[in-house]
Write a protein that holds these residues in place. Structure first.
Motif, PDB file in Angstrom:
ATOM      1  N   ILE A   1       6.666   9.829 -20.663  1.00 37.75           N
ATOM      2  CA  ILE A   1       5.773  10.954 -20.939  1.00 37.75           C
ATOM      3  C   ILE A   1       4.904  11.208 -19.713  1.00 37.75           C
ATOM      4  O   ILE A   1       4.334  10.282 -19.133  1.00 37.75           O
ATOM      5  CB  ILE A   1       4.890  10.655 -22.173  1.00 37.75           C
TER       6      ILE A   1
ATOM      7  N   THR B   1       1.782  12.194 -17.478  1.00 36.35           N
ATOM      8  CA  THR B   1       0.320  12.242 -17.569  1.00 36.35           C
ATOM      9  C   THR B   1      -0.146  13.264 -16.545  1.00 36.35           C
ATOM     10  O   THR B   1      -0.168  12.966 -15.351  1.00 36.35           O
ATOM     11  CB  THR B   1      -0.309  10.871 -17.217  1.00 36.35           C
TER      12      THR B   1
ATOM     13  N   GLU C   1      10.630   0.853 -23.688  1.00 35.61           N
ATOM     14  CA  GLU C   1      10.681   2.011 -22.784  1.00 35.61           C
ATOM     15  C   GLU C   1      11.014   1.550 -21.374  1.00 35.61           C
ATOM     16  O   GLU C   1      10.730   0.426 -20.984  1.00 35.61           O
ATOM     17  CB  GLU C   1       9.344   2.762 -22.780  1.00 35.61           C
TER      18      GLU C   1
ATOM     19  N   GLY D   1       8.912   6.798 -14.822  1.00 36.86           N
ATOM     20  CA  GLY D   1       8.213   7.910 -15.463  1.00 36.86           C
ATOM     21  C   GLY D   1       9.171   9.044 -15.794  1.00 36.86           C
ATOM     22  O   GLY D   1      10.397   8.855 -15.845  1.00 36.86           O
ATOM     23  N   SER D   2       8.596  10.234 -15.988  1.00 39.42           N
ATOM     24  CA  SER D   2       9.368  11.362 -16.530  1.00 39.42           C
ATOM     25  C   SER D   2      10.142  12.144 -15.462  1.00 39.42           C
ATOM     26  O   SER D   2      10.813  13.112 -15.793  1.00 39.42           O
ATOM     27  CB  SER D   2       8.417  12.301 -17.265  1.00 39.42           C
ATOM     28  N   ALA D   3      10.033  11.730 -14.196  1.00 37.04           N
ATOM     29  CA  ALA D   3      10.750  12.386 -13.074  1.00 37.04           C
ATOM     30  C   ALA D   3      10.859  13.896 -13.302  1.00 37.04           C
ATOM     31  O   ALA D   3      11.969  14.446 -13.334  1.00 37.04           O
ATOM     32  CB  ALA D   3      12.130  11.743 -12.885  1.00 37.04           C
TER      33      ALA D   3
ATOM     34  N   ASN E   1      19.224   8.728 -14.131  1.00 38.90           N
ATOM     35  CA  ASN E   1      19.926   7.558 -14.654  1.00 38.90           C
ATOM     36  C   ASN E   1      19.352   7.133 -16.011  1.00 38.90           C
ATOM     37  O   ASN E   1      18.171   6.791 -16.095  1.00 38.90           O
ATOM     38  CB  ASN E   1      19.745   6.424 -13.631  1.00 38.90           C
TER      39      ASN E   1
ATOM     40  N   TYR F   1      23.250   9.594  -9.238  1.00 38.46           N
ATOM     41  CA  TYR F   1      23.041   9.671  -7.786  1.00 38.46           C
ATOM     42  C   TYR F   1      22.316   8.468  -7.184  1.00 38.46           C
ATOM     43  O   TYR F   1      22.603   8.045  -6.064  1.00 38.46           O
ATOM     44  CB  TYR F   1      22.252  10.957  -7.462  1.00 38.46           C
TER      45      TYR F   1
HETATM   46  P1  NAD Z   1       8.774   8.652 -11.863  1.00 36.98           P
HETATM   47  O1  NAD Z   1       9.244   7.280 -12.214  1.00 36.98           O
HETATM   48  O2  NAD Z   1       8.845   9.673 -12.911  1.00 36.98           O
HETATM   49  O3  NAD Z   1       9.653   9.209 -10.659  1.00 36.98           O
HETATM   50  C1  NAD Z   1       9.563   8.780  -9.318  1.00 36.98           C
HETATM   51  C2  NAD Z   1      10.910   9.001  -8.647  1.00 36.98           C
HETATM   52  O4  NAD Z   1      11.758   7.926  -8.995  1.00 36.98           O
HETATM   53  C3  NAD Z   1      11.647  10.249  -9.114  1.00 36.98           C
HETATM   54  O5  NAD Z   1      11.311  11.390  -8.402  1.00 36.98           O
HETATM   55  C4  NAD Z   1      13.074   9.849  -8.899  1.00 36.98           C
HETATM   56  O6  NAD Z   1      13.409  10.019  -7.552  1.00 36.98           O
HETATM   57  C5  NAD Z   1      13.063   8.380  -9.225  1.00 36.98           C
HETATM   58  N1  NAD Z   1      13.431   8.108 -10.607  1.00 36.98           N
HETATM   59  C6  NAD Z   1      12.598   7.824 -11.655  1.00 36.98           C
HETATM   60  N2  NAD Z   1      13.296   7.601 -12.763  1.00 36.98           N
HETATM   61  C7  NAD Z   1      14.590   7.736 -12.431  1.00 36.98           C
HETATM   62  C8  NAD Z   1      15.801   7.645 -13.160  1.00 36.98           C
HETATM   63  N3  NAD Z   1      15.838   7.344 -14.459  1.00 36.98           N
HETATM   64  N4  NAD Z   1      16.962   7.873 -12.497  1.00 36.98           N
HETATM   65  C9  NAD Z   1      16.974   8.177 -11.213  1.00 36.98           C
HETATM   66  N5  NAD Z   1      15.875   8.271 -10.450  1.00 36.98           N
HETATM   67  C10 NAD Z   1      14.695   8.068 -11.066  1.00 36.98           C
HETATM   68  O7  NAD Z   1       7.306   8.488 -11.271  1.00 36.98           O
HETATM   69  P2  NAD Z   1       6.178   9.571 -10.990  1.00 36.98           P
HETATM   70  O8  NAD Z   1       6.793  10.760 -10.313  1.00 36.98           O
HETATM   71  O9  NAD Z   1       5.103   8.830 -10.316  1.00 36.98           O
HETATM   72  O10 NAD Z   1       5.667   9.976 -12.428  1.00 36.98           O
HETATM   73  C11 NAD Z   1       6.028  11.176 -13.118  1.00 36.98           C
HETATM   74  C12 NAD Z   1       5.231  11.248 -14.404  1.00 36.98           C
HETATM   75  O11 NAD Z   1       5.624  10.194 -15.293  1.00 36.98           O
HETATM   76  C13 NAD Z   1       3.716  11.068 -14.205  1.00 36.98           C
HETATM   77  O12 NAD Z   1       3.051  11.996 -15.020  1.00 36.98           O
HETATM   78  C14 NAD Z   1       3.444   9.658 -14.662  1.00 36.98           C
HETATM   79  O13 NAD Z   1       2.141   9.512 -15.165  1.00 36.98           O
HETATM   80  C15 NAD Z   1       4.469   9.508 -15.757  1.00 36.98           C
HETATM   81  N6  NAD Z   1       4.841   8.114 -16.044  1.00 36.98           N
HETATM   82  C16 NAD Z   1       5.143   7.825 -17.327  1.00 36.98           C
HETATM   83  C17 NAD Z   1       5.571   6.549 -17.652  1.00 36.98           C
HETATM   84  C18 NAD Z   1       5.893   6.259 -19.085  1.00 36.98           C
HETATM   85  O14 NAD Z   1       5.981   7.176 -19.899  1.00 36.98           O
HETATM   86  N7  NAD Z   1       6.086   5.010 -19.443  1.00 36.98           N
HETATM   87  C19 NAD Z   1       5.688   5.562 -16.679  1.00 36.98           C
HETATM   88  C20 NAD Z   1       5.399   5.903 -15.354  1.00 36.98           C
HETATM   89  C21 NAD Z   1       4.980   7.190 -15.044  1.00 36.98           C
END
Ligand code: NAD
Length: 365
Positions: free
Chosen positions: A70, A72, A278, A282-284, A294, A334
């Protein structure tokens, strides 16, 4: 009997990943009765809160939830839902297995460890004093009076509480996990040489719990900087690692790096009564709706859920199928390819197809 489980799809790429995970979990043959619940930014607009009571009530009734990530929103009115869920449900332990499956791109193919992070205390307790606030000035005066230490006028302060109660239960959780998963060693991590009354207390209590309650399980401790050094040279020497909140946060991301990245890092937040599974990532949001990211980290969180409900055979079968798809390296997203723009990378839903097909052929490990 179908297991009642709350399913929170999440937002950003969460719904696509969640759908892939629902499909593989159902393909194990274990029956689930999903209670679909939405939370997050969209819900905030409609219901005035990002985490309505109905979500908490649903998890309280069922005891179990699986959750997509989710967002934030930065600078928005609401705190992280993930933090709120941990508080509301008293999910005091964050479990993050870091296992390098054959075929992932890693320099540390022998990594197979579990990070057990305390979730409520430490510098995350939310007790903070802002620069310029009158309370900060009173705190400075109190410290001067009681310690004789004069702190600079232009400070902000965060308080680091570590309790006997909080430490006992996180250390017990680490030992119980070790027993339940046939692991052999617990390492407590701290900076007790510098912070005697917080990390020192954490270490003292960890030693007591180890000696008095789990004498048959090997126990050791490490200073956190030394641990980081050793994790990036010989991670295979570590098994279950228990840490206060902040070190746990940092070391679990380090762990995700050791095993090929966020796409492969599962997790669970657990308490005495409830458990929420979970992925670490995060939500990428930049990949939302592209069928690109992935789903394996959340699938592996599903494997943890299956173990939690003692559906061990199904858990082993799903994990083996994921491992086999990774080993073959064909039907992977990817992030698992040698180059990020590899045209042979498949989409989120294709990974689910491949894992389901493998489950039919791979025998339980
Ligand atoms: P993120 O983990 O969403 O993404 C960072 C980067 O990591 C992405 O741009 C992508 O390149 C890669 N990535 C992440 N998950 C991937 C996947 N499943 N497969 C392939 N590549 C992946 O981190 P962020 O950009 O710092 O956070 C985005 C949002 O998510 C923020 O709002 C943050 O607060 C939230 N968040 C939520 C949780 C949760 O719900 N538990 C955890 C962390 C961050």
């Amino acid at each position: 009997m179908a297991y009642p489980v709350t399913f929170i799809r999440g937002d950003g790429t969460g719904p696509e990943i969640s759908e892939a995970v629902r499909r593989v979990l159902e393909a194990t043959g274990v029956e689930f009765e999903w209670d679909w619940q939405d939370a997050g930014a969209d819900v905030y607009e409609d219901e005035g809160t990002p985490l309505p009571d109905r979500v908490i009530d649903s998890i309280k009734e069922r005891g179990l939830a699986i959750k997509g990530p989710i967002t934030t929103p930065v600078g928005s009115g609401f705190r992280s839902i993930n933090v709120a869920l941990r508080k509301e449900l008293d999910l005091f332990a964050c479990l993050r297995p870091c296992k390098a499956y054959e075929g992932v791109r890693t320099r540390f193919p022998d990594t197979d460890l579990v990070v057990v992070r305390e979730n409520h205390e430490d510098l995350y307790a939310g007790v903070e004093y802002e620069l310029g606030d009158a309370k900060t000035e009173r705190l400075r005066e109190f410290i001067k009076e009681t310690e004789g230490t004069e702190l600079r006028e232009d400070i902000g302060v965060s308080i680091k509480p570590i309790s006997v109660t909080g430490t006992k239960r996180i250390v017990r959780e680490a030992f119980e996990y070790t027993k339940a998963h046939n692991r052999s060693k617990v390492t407590a991590v701290h900076k007790a040489n510098i912070m005697k009354f917080t990390d020192g207390l954490f270490l003292k209590i960890a030693r007591e719990v180890a000696e008095e309650e789990y004498p048959d399980i090997e126990f050791e401790d490490r200073i956190v900087d030394n641990l980081c050094n050793q994790l990036v040279s010989r991670p295979e020497e570590y098994d279950v690692i228990v840490l206060p909140n902040l070190y746990g946060d940092i070391v679990s991301d380090l762990g995700a790096g050791l095993i090929g990245g966020l796409g492969m890092a599962p997790g669970a937040n657990v308490g005495d009564e409830y458990a929420v599974f979970e992925a670490v990532h995060g939500s990428a949001p930049k990949y939302k709706g592209q069928n690109k990211v992935n789903p394996m980290a959340m699938m592996l969180s599903g494997v943890m859920l299956l173990r939690h409900i003692e559906e061990i055979e199904a858990a082993d079968r799903l994990e083996s199928a994921i491992a086999e798809v990774v080993r073959e390296g064909k039907s992977v997203t990817y992030d698992m390819k040698p180059s990020r723009d590899d045209p042979t990378a498949v989409g989120t839903s294709d990974v689910a197809d491949a894992v389901i097909a493998k489950m039919e052929t791979v025998a339980a490990a």
